[in-house]
Scaffold this motif. Structure first.
Motif, PDB file in Angstrom:
ATOM      1  N   UNK A  20      44.728  44.843  40.648  1.00  0.00           N
ATOM      2  CA  UNK A  20      43.573  45.285  41.434  1.00  0.00           C
ATOM      3  C   UNK A  20      42.429  44.303  41.246  1.00  0.00           C
ATOM      4  N   UNK A  21      42.216  43.852  39.999  1.00  0.00           N
ATOM      5  CA  UNK A  21      41.189  42.848  39.746  1.00  0.00           C
ATOM      6  C   UNK A  21      41.484  41.542  40.455  1.00  0.00           C
ATOM      7  N   UNK A  22      42.745  41.084  40.425  1.00  0.00           N
ATOM      8  CA  UNK A  22      43.103  39.841  41.103  1.00  0.00           C
ATOM      9  C   UNK A  22      42.990  39.976  42.612  1.00  0.00           C
ATOM     10  N   UNK A  23      43.250  41.172  43.137  1.00  0.00           N
ATOM     11  CA  UNK A  23      43.080  41.409  44.569  1.00  0.00           C
ATOM     12  C   UNK A  23      41.624  41.215  44.972  1.00  0.00           C
ATOM     13  N   UNK A  24      40.701  41.750  44.180  1.00  0.00           N
ATOM     14  CA  UNK A  24      39.278  41.591  44.458  1.00  0.00           C
ATOM     15  C   UNK A  24      38.831  40.144  44.276  1.00  0.00           C
ATOM     16  N   UNK A  25      39.366  39.469  43.251  1.00  0.00           N
ATOM     17  CA  UNK A  25      39.024  38.066  43.018  1.00  0.00           C
ATOM     18  C   UNK A  25      39.457  37.208  44.200  1.00  0.00           C
ATOM     19  N   UNK A  26      40.679  37.400  44.668  1.00  0.00           N
ATOM     20  CA  UNK A  26      41.162  36.640  45.808  1.00  0.00           C
ATOM     21  C   UNK A  26      40.347  36.894  47.061  1.00  0.00           C
TER      22      UNK A  26
END
Length: 227
Positions: free
Chosen positions: A189-195
């Motif tokens: 979920x964090x990587x989704x927001x970062x991307x």
């Protein structure tokens, strides 16, 4: 510093934060595997951590644009039209990397951790192929593997994470299953927001870079300014 340089420097700082955050998030499941199993890839929490979306997509592919944008604070390279144009081109790589990170993270959230499939935590189900990044129907997207008390079927006796009593402990770190589910959900979920944010900042810098080329929004060298 002109508005073009100021926005470029702000983008550079934002990309630096996102870059570091992506690398840290991607490293979390790798470190957990190393601590729990003394192996990095033998028993991964998810197949998709092998794709390194935060380290490659949100990390390495964002370094050129981040370096170029941060240099605008000292007017080292973004104080002319060619510099702003180059900054725009480098941010195309950032957008591609952010898109890669977003797609891999979305797919990881779609499928859930390895413990939620019939093969348990086996690496045999991992296939590093672009076919895994297929487009799914958004209306069928759900996170039942995370919100349910357990994602392990009680009749799945081949899964090493099923218990004898069949009790449900909820989302906590008391069991290895819940630990892996929480880590998997939080990381991707964090990587989704970062991307997603890297795509936004990259597109904004592409736009401001072309505006800097078309307009007189770039600064002149200090020695040419009249005091």
């Amino acid at each position: 510093m002109t508005c073009c340089e100021g926005w470029t420097a702000c983008n550079g700082f934002s990309l630096l934060v996102l870059l570091l955050l992506g690398v840290i998030l991607n490293a979390i499941p790798l470190v957990v595997n190393l601590v729990d199993e003394d192996e990095v890839f033998q028993n991964p929490i998810s197949c998709f951590e092998r794709w390194l979306p935060g380290i490659i997509g949100a990390g390495l592919m964002a370094i050129p644009a981040t370096t170029m944008s941060l240099a605008a604070r000292k007017r080292a390279c973004c104080n002319n039209k060619s510099g702003m144009f180059l900054s725009s081109l480098l941010n195309v790589i950032t957008v591609i990397g952010g898109g890669y990170c977003l797609l891999v993270s979305f797919q990881a959230l779609w499928e859930g951790p390895l413990i939620c499939n019939s093969q348990g935590n086996s690496t045999l189900s991992c296939e590093l192929s672009l076919r895994n990044l297929t487009v799914h129907h958004l209306e069928s997207f759900n996170l039942q593997w995370f919100f349910n008390d357990s994602c392990v079927a009680l009749t799945d006796f081949n899964n090493p994470y099923i218990n004898d009593t069949g009790t449900r402990n909820g989302l906590n770190f008391d069991s290895l299953e819940n630990k892996h589910r929480i880590i998997h959900f939080s990381v991707y979920l964090g990587l989704l927001l970062v991307g997603f944010l890297e795509i936004l900042f990259g597109l904004s810098q592409i736009l401001i870079g072309f505006l800097g080329c078309l307009c007189d929004g770039v600064s002149k060298p200090r020695r040419n300014q009249i005091v």
